[in-house]
Design a protein around this motif. Structure first.
Motif, mmCIF file in Angstrom:
data_model
loop_
_atom_site.group_PDB
_atom_site.id
_atom_site.type_symbol
_atom_site.label_atom_id
_atom_site.label_comp_id
_atom_site.label_asym_id
_atom_site.label_seq_id
_atom_site.Cartn_x
_atom_site.Cartn_y
_atom_site.Cartn_z
ATOM 1 N N TRP A 142 0.844 -1.204 0.000
ATOM 2 C CA TRP A 142 0.000 0.000 0.000
ATOM 3 C C TRP A 142 0.879 1.255 0.000
ATOM 4 C CZ3 TRP A 142 -3.616 -2.038 4.428
ATOM 5 C CH2 TRP A 142 -4.592 -2.889 3.875
ATOM 6 N N GLY A 143 2.002 1.190 0.709
ATOM 7 C CA GLY A 143 2.918 2.325 0.744
ATOM 8 C C GLY A 143 3.510 2.629 -0.622
ATOM 9 N N TYR A 144 3.785 1.584 -1.392
ATOM 10 C CA TYR A 144 4.340 1.789 -2.739
ATOM 11 C C TYR A 144 3.261 2.211 -3.738
ATOM 12 C CZ TYR A 144 8.805 0.010 -1.184
ATOM 13 O OH TYR A 144 10.000 -0.138 -0.521
ATOM 14 N N ALA A 145 2.002 2.005 -3.395
ATOM 15 C CA ALA A 145 0.910 2.402 -4.288
ATOM 16 C C ALA A 145 0.637 3.900 -4.256
ATOM 17 C CB ALA A 145 -0.355 1.641 -3.918
ATOM 18 N N ILE B 165 -2.502 5.655 3.099
ATOM 19 C CA ILE B 165 -2.860 6.555 1.999
ATOM 20 C C ILE B 165 -2.787 8.013 2.446
ATOM 21 C CG2 ILE B 165 -4.774 7.305 0.515
ATOM 22 C CD1 ILE B 165 -5.639 4.340 0.417
ATOM 23 N N SER B 166 -3.280 8.300 3.640
ATOM 24 C CA SER B 166 -3.270 9.673 4.171
ATOM 25 C C SER B 166 -1.904 10.078 4.696
ATOM 26 C CB SER B 166 -4.299 9.804 5.288
ATOM 27 O OG SER B 166 -3.899 9.030 6.424
ATOM 28 N N GLN B 167 -1.014 9.094 4.901
ATOM 29 C CA GLN B 167 0.341 9.302 5.434
ATOM 30 C C GLN B 167 0.354 9.713 6.914
ATOM 31 O OE1 GLN B 167 3.680 9.056 3.274
ATOM 32 N NE2 GLN B 167 2.046 7.555 2.885
ATOM 33 N N ARG B 168 -0.793 9.601 7.598
ATOM 34 C CA ARG B 168 -0.789 9.962 9.019
ATOM 35 C C ARG B 168 0.026 8.978 9.854
ATOM 36 N NH1 ARG B 168 -6.678 9.441 8.401
ATOM 37 N NH2 ARG B 168 -7.265 7.256 8.621
ATOM 38 N N CYS B 169 0.279 7.791 9.307
ATOM 39 C CA CYS B 169 1.108 6.823 10.041
ATOM 40 C C CYS B 169 2.561 7.295 10.161
ATOM 41 C CB CYS B 169 1.041 5.441 9.403
ATOM 42 S SG CYS B 169 1.586 5.388 7.680
ATOM 43 N N PHE B 170 2.917 8.367 9.442
ATOM 44 C CA PHE B 170 4.250 8.959 9.560
ATOM 45 C C PHE B 170 4.234 10.234 10.420
ATOM 46 C CE2 PHE B 170 4.563 6.377 5.762
ATOM 47 C CZ PHE B 170 5.819 5.806 5.892
ATOM 48 N N GLU B 171 3.066 10.587 10.950
ATOM 49 C CA GLU B 171 2.932 11.800 11.758
ATOM 50 C C GLU B 171 3.092 11.459 13.233
ATOM 51 O OE1 GLU B 171 -0.840 13.438 10.730
ATOM 52 O OE2 GLU B 171 -0.290 13.779 8.631
ATOM 53 N N ILE B 172 4.001 12.157 13.871
ATOM 54 C CA ILE B 172 4.346 11.844 15.261
ATOM 55 C C ILE B 172 3.154 11.995 16.201
ATOM 56 C CG2 ILE B 172 5.182 14.161 15.873
ATOM 57 C CD1 ILE B 172 6.778 10.791 16.881
ATOM 58 N N ASN B 173 2.308 13.011 15.974
ATOM 59 C CA ASN B 173 1.155 13.222 16.860
ATOM 60 C C ASN B 173 0.148 12.090 16.726
ATOM 61 O OD1 ASN B 173 2.187 15.596 17.909
ATOM 62 N ND2 ASN B 173 1.159 16.891 16.396
ATOM 63 N N TRP B 174 -0.056 11.609 15.496
ATOM 64 C CA TRP B 174 -0.983 10.489 15.298
ATOM 65 C C TRP B 174 -0.440 9.240 15.966
ATOM 66 C CZ3 TRP B 174 -0.827 5.657 12.994
ATOM 67 C CH2 TRP B 174 -2.065 5.031 12.787
ATOM 68 N N THR C 9 0.063 -3.343 14.136
ATOM 69 C CA THR C 9 -1.181 -4.046 13.840
ATOM 70 C C THR C 9 -2.318 -3.081 13.541
ATOM 71 O OG1 THR C 9 -0.473 -5.849 15.316
ATOM 72 C CG2 THR C 9 -2.809 -5.772 14.721
ATOM 73 N N ALA C 10 -2.339 -1.950 14.230
ATOM 74 C CA ALA C 10 -3.448 -0.994 14.114
ATOM 75 C C ALA C 10 -3.454 -0.205 12.810
ATOM 76 C CB ALA C 10 -3.404 -0.021 15.302
ATOM 77 N N ILE C 11 -2.303 -0.060 12.146
ATOM 78 C CA ILE C 11 -2.216 0.745 10.931
ATOM 79 C C ILE C 11 -3.092 0.147 9.822
ATOM 80 C CG2 ILE C 11 -0.681 1.435 9.040
ATOM 81 C CD1 ILE C 11 1.519 1.829 11.076
ATOM 82 N N THR C 12 -3.903 1.003 9.215
ATOM 83 C CA THR C 12 -4.808 0.577 8.162
ATOM 84 C C THR C 12 -4.368 1.132 6.798
ATOM 85 O OG1 THR C 12 -6.253 2.502 8.353
ATOM 86 C CG2 THR C 12 -6.719 0.633 9.808
ATOM 87 N N ASN C 13 -5.044 0.672 5.756
ATOM 88 C CA ASN C 13 -4.807 1.176 4.414
ATOM 89 C C ASN C 13 -4.989 2.692 4.371
ATOM 90 O OD1 ASN C 13 -4.542 1.509 1.682
ATOM 91 N ND2 ASN C 13 -6.385 0.392 1.115
#
Length: 277
Positions: free
Chosen positions: A25-28, A139-148, A131-135
Protein backbone atom coordinates in the motif's frame (compact mmCIF):
# COMPACT_ATOMS: atom_id res chain seq x y z
CA UNK A 1 7.28 -1.44 -26.41
CA UNK A 2 7.23 -0.52 -22.73
CA UNK A 3 10.35 1.28 -21.53
CA UNK A 4 12.34 -0.06 -18.61
CA UNK A 5 11.76 1.59 -15.21
CA UNK A 6 14.41 3.83 -13.67
CA UNK A 7 14.41 1.85 -10.43
CA UNK A 8 13.75 -1.71 -9.28
CA UNK A 9 12.59 -2.07 -5.67
CA UNK A 10 13.39 -5.49 -4.19
CA UNK A 11 11.13 -6.39 -1.26
CA UNK A 12 12.04 -9.52 0.69
CA UNK A 13 9.27 -11.51 2.36
CA UNK A 14 8.42 -14.81 4.02
CA UNK A 15 4.91 -15.79 5.14
CA UNK A 16 3.93 -12.33 6.35
CA UNK A 17 0.94 -11.49 4.17
CA UNK A 18 -0.59 -8.77 6.38
CA UNK A 19 2.70 -6.90 6.72
CA UNK A 20 3.47 -7.29 3.00
CA UNK A 21 0.01 -5.93 2.14
CA UNK A 22 0.67 -2.78 4.20
CA UNK A 23 4.10 -2.41 2.66
CA UNK A 24 2.66 -2.59 -0.86
CA UNK A 25 0.00 0.00 0.00
CA UNK A 26 2.92 2.32 0.74
CA UNK A 27 4.34 1.79 -2.74
CA UNK A 28 0.91 2.40 -4.29
CA UNK A 29 0.97 6.06 -3.16
CA UNK A 30 4.52 7.06 -4.13
CA UNK A 31 5.22 10.49 -5.64
CA UNK A 32 6.78 8.75 -8.67
CA UNK A 33 5.78 5.54 -10.42
CA UNK A 34 8.95 5.19 -12.48
CA UNK A 35 9.81 1.93 -10.76
CA UNK A 36 8.97 -1.76 -10.58
CA UNK A 37 8.66 -4.04 -7.56
CA UNK A 38 10.49 -7.37 -7.37
CA UNK A 39 9.26 -9.58 -4.53
CA UNK A 40 12.08 -11.75 -3.16
CA UNK A 41 10.02 -14.55 -1.62
CA UNK A 42 12.01 -16.97 0.55
CA UNK A 43 9.53 -19.84 0.37
CA UNK A 44 6.16 -18.39 1.41
CA UNK A 45 2.98 -20.44 1.14
CA UNK A 46 0.19 -19.84 -1.41
CA UNK A 47 -1.34 -16.93 0.53
CA UNK A 48 1.48 -14.63 -0.61
CA UNK A 49 1.01 -15.55 -4.28
CA UNK A 50 -2.74 -14.99 -3.96
CA UNK A 51 -2.15 -11.54 -2.47
CA UNK A 52 0.27 -10.59 -5.24
CA UNK A 53 -2.02 -11.92 -7.99
CA UNK A 54 -4.94 -9.91 -6.62
CA UNK A 55 -3.11 -6.66 -5.88
CA UNK A 56 -1.21 -6.68 -9.19
CA UNK A 57 -4.42 -6.23 -11.18
CA UNK A 58 -4.84 -2.56 -10.24
CA UNK A 59 -1.38 -1.71 -8.94
CA UNK A 60 0.28 1.40 -10.43
CA UNK A 61 3.62 -0.33 -11.14
CA UNK A 62 4.61 -3.85 -12.27
CA UNK A 63 5.12 -6.50 -9.57
CA UNK A 64 7.47 -9.41 -10.30
CA UNK A 65 7.23 -12.40 -7.94
CA UNK A 66 10.50 -14.33 -7.49
CA UNK A 67 9.97 -17.41 -5.30
CA UNK A 68 12.10 -20.28 -4.05
CA UNK A 69 11.24 -23.36 -2.00
CA UNK A 70 11.36 -23.04 1.77
CA UNK A 71 14.79 -24.22 2.97
CA UNK A 72 15.06 -22.24 6.19
CA UNK A 73 16.33 -18.66 6.24
CA UNK A 74 17.92 -18.21 2.81
CA UNK A 75 17.42 -14.49 2.24
CA UNK A 76 20.75 -13.99 0.50
CA UNK A 77 19.90 -16.71 -2.03
CA UNK A 78 16.51 -15.23 -2.95
CA UNK A 79 17.92 -11.71 -3.06
CA UNK A 80 20.48 -12.81 -5.64
CA UNK A 81 17.70 -14.32 -7.74
CA UNK A 82 15.69 -11.11 -7.40
CA UNK A 83 18.67 -8.97 -8.47
CA UNK A 84 18.89 -10.96 -11.69
CA UNK A 85 15.17 -10.32 -12.31
CA UNK A 86 15.51 -6.52 -11.97
CA UNK A 87 14.96 -4.61 -15.21
CA UNK A 88 16.30 -1.27 -13.97
CA UNK A 89 19.90 -0.09 -13.75
CA UNK A 90 19.35 1.05 -10.16
CA UNK A 91 18.11 -1.10 -7.26
CA UNK A 92 16.54 -0.33 -3.88
CA UNK A 93 16.42 -3.15 -1.32
CA UNK A 94 13.83 -3.18 1.44
CA UNK A 95 11.71 -5.63 3.41
CA UNK A 96 8.08 -6.70 3.41
CA UNK A 97 7.65 -5.29 6.92
CA UNK A 98 8.75 -1.74 6.00
CA UNK A 99 6.12 0.75 4.86
CA UNK A 100 7.77 3.44 2.71
CA UNK A 101 6.94 7.10 3.09
CA UNK A 102 5.30 8.44 -0.07
CA UNK A 103 8.52 10.11 -1.31
CA UNK A 104 10.70 7.09 -0.49
CA UNK A 105 11.45 6.04 -4.08
CA UNK A 106 11.81 9.65 -5.25
CA UNK A 107 14.37 10.40 -2.53
CA UNK A 108 16.50 7.43 -3.58
CA UNK A 109 16.09 8.55 -7.19
CA UNK A 110 17.20 12.10 -6.42
CA UNK A 111 20.21 11.16 -4.28
CA UNK A 112 21.59 8.37 -6.47
CA UNK A 113 25.03 9.06 -7.88
CA UNK A 114 27.61 7.11 -9.84
CA UNK A 115 30.26 5.63 -7.55
CA UNK A 116 27.98 5.62 -4.47
CA UNK A 117 25.40 3.52 -2.69
CA UNK A 118 22.76 5.04 -0.42
CA UNK A 119 21.97 4.15 3.18
CA UNK A 120 18.42 5.05 4.24
CA UNK A 121 16.67 4.96 7.61
CA UNK A 122 13.75 3.34 9.36
CA UNK A 123 11.53 4.04 12.34
CA UNK A 124 10.59 0.96 14.33
CA UNK A 125 7.05 0.70 15.65
CA UNK A 126 5.80 -1.49 18.51
CA UNK A 127 3.58 -4.46 17.66
CA UNK A 128 0.28 -2.90 18.75
CA UNK A 129 0.69 0.15 16.50
CA UNK A 130 2.02 -2.02 13.66
CA UNK A 131 -1.18 -4.05 13.84
CA UNK A 132 -3.45 -0.99 14.11
CA UNK A 133 -2.22 0.74 10.93
CA UNK A 134 -4.81 0.58 8.16
CA UNK A 135 -4.81 1.18 4.41
CA UNK A 136 -6.34 4.62 5.00
CA UNK A 137 -3.60 5.50 7.51
CA UNK A 138 -1.03 4.75 4.81
CA UNK A 139 -2.86 6.56 2.00
CA UNK A 140 -3.27 9.67 4.17
CA UNK A 141 0.34 9.30 5.43
CA UNK A 142 -0.79 9.96 9.02
CA UNK A 143 1.11 6.82 10.04
CA UNK A 144 4.25 8.96 9.56
CA UNK A 145 2.93 11.80 11.76
CA UNK A 146 4.35 11.84 15.26
CA UNK A 147 1.15 13.22 16.86
CA UNK A 148 -0.98 10.49 15.30
CA UNK A 149 1.46 7.80 16.43
CA UNK A 150 1.48 9.24 19.96
CA UNK A 151 -2.32 9.13 19.95
CA UNK A 152 -1.93 5.41 19.31
CA UNK A 153 0.42 4.99 22.25
CA UNK A 154 3.89 5.75 20.87
CA UNK A 155 6.20 6.70 23.72
CA UNK A 156 8.42 9.78 23.69
CA UNK A 157 11.98 9.11 22.54
CA UNK A 158 14.90 10.96 21.01
CA UNK A 159 14.47 8.60 18.03
CA UNK A 160 11.15 10.27 17.21
CA UNK A 161 12.99 13.14 15.52
CA UNK A 162 13.43 10.87 12.49
CA UNK A 163 9.76 11.57 11.75
CA UNK A 164 10.02 15.32 12.31
CA UNK A 165 13.27 16.09 10.44
CA UNK A 166 11.50 17.83 7.55
CA UNK A 167 13.69 20.45 5.88
CA UNK A 168 16.45 19.68 8.38
CA UNK A 169 16.95 16.18 6.95
CA UNK A 170 20.06 17.10 4.94
CA UNK A 171 21.75 18.59 7.99
CA UNK A 172 20.89 15.54 10.10
CA UNK A 173 22.18 13.23 7.36
CA UNK A 174 25.52 15.03 7.54
CA UNK A 175 25.69 15.17 11.33
CA UNK A 176 24.60 11.64 12.28
CA UNK A 177 27.41 9.46 13.67
CA UNK A 178 25.68 6.35 12.27
CA UNK A 179 27.71 4.59 9.59
CA UNK A 180 26.23 4.72 6.09
CA UNK A 181 26.07 0.95 5.65
CA UNK A 182 24.05 -1.24 3.28
CA UNK A 183 20.99 -2.05 5.39
CA UNK A 184 18.51 -4.58 4.07
CA UNK A 185 15.49 -2.52 5.07
CA UNK A 186 16.53 0.62 3.18
CA UNK A 187 19.52 0.87 0.86
CA UNK A 188 20.14 1.35 -2.84
CA UNK A 189 22.84 1.14 -5.46
CA UNK A 190 23.67 0.56 -9.10
CA UNK A 191 22.97 -2.92 -10.42
CA UNK A 192 26.33 -3.00 -12.21
CA UNK A 193 28.14 -2.39 -8.90
CA UNK A 194 26.12 -5.11 -7.13
CA UNK A 195 26.95 -7.54 -9.95
CA UNK A 196 30.62 -6.51 -9.79
CA UNK A 197 30.85 -7.79 -6.19
CA UNK A 198 28.73 -10.86 -7.15
CA UNK A 199 25.75 -9.88 -5.01
CA UNK A 200 25.09 -11.33 -1.57
CA UNK A 201 27.22 -14.07 0.03
CA UNK A 202 24.90 -17.09 0.14
CA UNK A 203 26.82 -18.71 3.00
CA UNK A 204 25.27 -16.09 5.27
CA UNK A 205 21.93 -16.33 7.03
CA UNK A 206 20.40 -13.76 9.40
CA UNK A 207 22.70 -11.16 10.93
CA UNK A 208 24.76 -8.62 9.00
CA UNK A 209 24.36 -10.35 5.63
CA UNK A 210 23.29 -7.07 4.00
CA UNK A 211 26.11 -5.07 5.53
CA UNK A 212 28.69 -7.58 4.33
CA UNK A 213 27.76 -6.87 0.73
CA UNK A 214 28.05 -3.15 1.47
CA UNK A 215 31.53 -3.72 2.88
CA UNK A 216 32.55 -5.43 -0.35
CA UNK A 217 31.14 -2.52 -2.35
CA UNK A 218 33.32 -0.19 -0.30
CA UNK A 219 36.32 -2.47 -0.90
CA UNK A 220 35.53 -2.17 -4.61
CA UNK A 221 35.86 1.60 -4.31
CA UNK A 222 32.17 2.49 -4.08
CA UNK A 223 31.47 5.17 -1.47
CA UNK A 224 28.43 5.26 0.81
CA UNK A 225 26.10 8.20 1.27
CA UNK A 226 23.86 8.76 4.30
CA UNK A 227 20.17 9.54 3.62
CA UNK A 228 18.60 8.07 6.76
CA UNK A 229 16.58 11.22 7.46
CA UNK A 230 15.55 11.80 3.83
CA UNK A 231 14.38 8.34 2.72
CA UNK A 232 12.29 6.87 5.50
CA UNK A 233 10.21 3.77 6.11
CA UNK A 234 8.38 2.60 9.21
CA UNK A 235 9.34 -0.87 10.40
CA UNK A 236 6.49 -3.11 11.57
CA UNK A 237 7.25 -5.30 14.56
CA UNK A 238 7.18 -9.11 14.49
CA UNK A 239 8.82 -12.18 15.98
CA UNK A 240 12.17 -13.35 14.56
CA UNK A 241 12.18 -17.11 14.96
CA UNK A 242 14.99 -17.42 12.39
CA UNK A 243 17.62 -15.80 14.66
CA UNK A 244 20.22 -18.27 15.92
CA UNK A 245 23.60 -17.86 17.58
CA UNK A 246 25.48 -20.25 15.30
CA UNK A 247 24.51 -18.27 12.18
CA UNK A 248 25.38 -14.99 13.89
CA UNK A 249 28.86 -16.29 14.80
CA UNK A 250 29.41 -17.57 11.26
CA UNK A 251 28.30 -14.27 9.73
CA UNK A 252 30.51 -12.28 12.07
CA UNK A 253 33.51 -14.39 11.00
CA UNK A 254 32.74 -13.89 7.30
CA UNK A 255 32.39 -10.13 7.74
CA UNK A 256 35.62 -9.95 9.71
CA UNK A 257 37.42 -11.86 6.95
CA UNK A 258 35.92 -9.59 4.26
CA UNK A 259 37.20 -6.49 6.06
CA UNK A 260 40.62 -7.95 6.91
CA UNK A 261 41.33 -9.22 3.39
CA UNK A 262 39.49 -6.27 1.79
CA UNK A 263 37.54 -8.62 -0.43
CA UNK A 264 35.36 -6.94 -3.05
CA UNK A 265 34.08 -10.21 -4.54
CA UNK A 266 32.44 -13.32 -3.12
CA UNK A 267 32.66 -16.73 -4.81
CA UNK A 268 29.40 -17.66 -3.05
CA UNK A 269 27.18 -15.12 -4.80
CA UNK A 270 25.19 -14.74 -8.01
CA UNK A 271 27.74 -16.32 -10.37
CA UNK A 272 28.46 -19.78 -8.94
CA UNK A 273 31.09 -20.48 -11.61
CA UNK A 274 33.20 -17.39 -10.93
CA UNK A 275 35.90 -19.37 -9.12
CA UNK A 276 36.29 -22.04 -11.79
CA UNK A 277 39.07 -22.03 -14.35
Amino acid sequence: MQSKPSISVIISTYNAVEWLKKTLWGYAVQTTFDFEIVIADDGSGPETKTLLDNISENFPVPIIHVWQEDDGFQKTRILNKAIQSCNAKYIITSDGDCIPKNDFVEQHMNYREEGYFLSGGYFKLPLDISTAITNEDIISQRCFEINWLKSKGLKSSYKNHKLTAGKGAEVLNALTPTTASWNGHNASGWKKDILAVNGFDERMQYGGEDREMGERLINLGIKSKQIRYSALCIHLDHLRSYVNEEALRKNTAIRKHTRKKQYAFTYYGIDKNAGEL
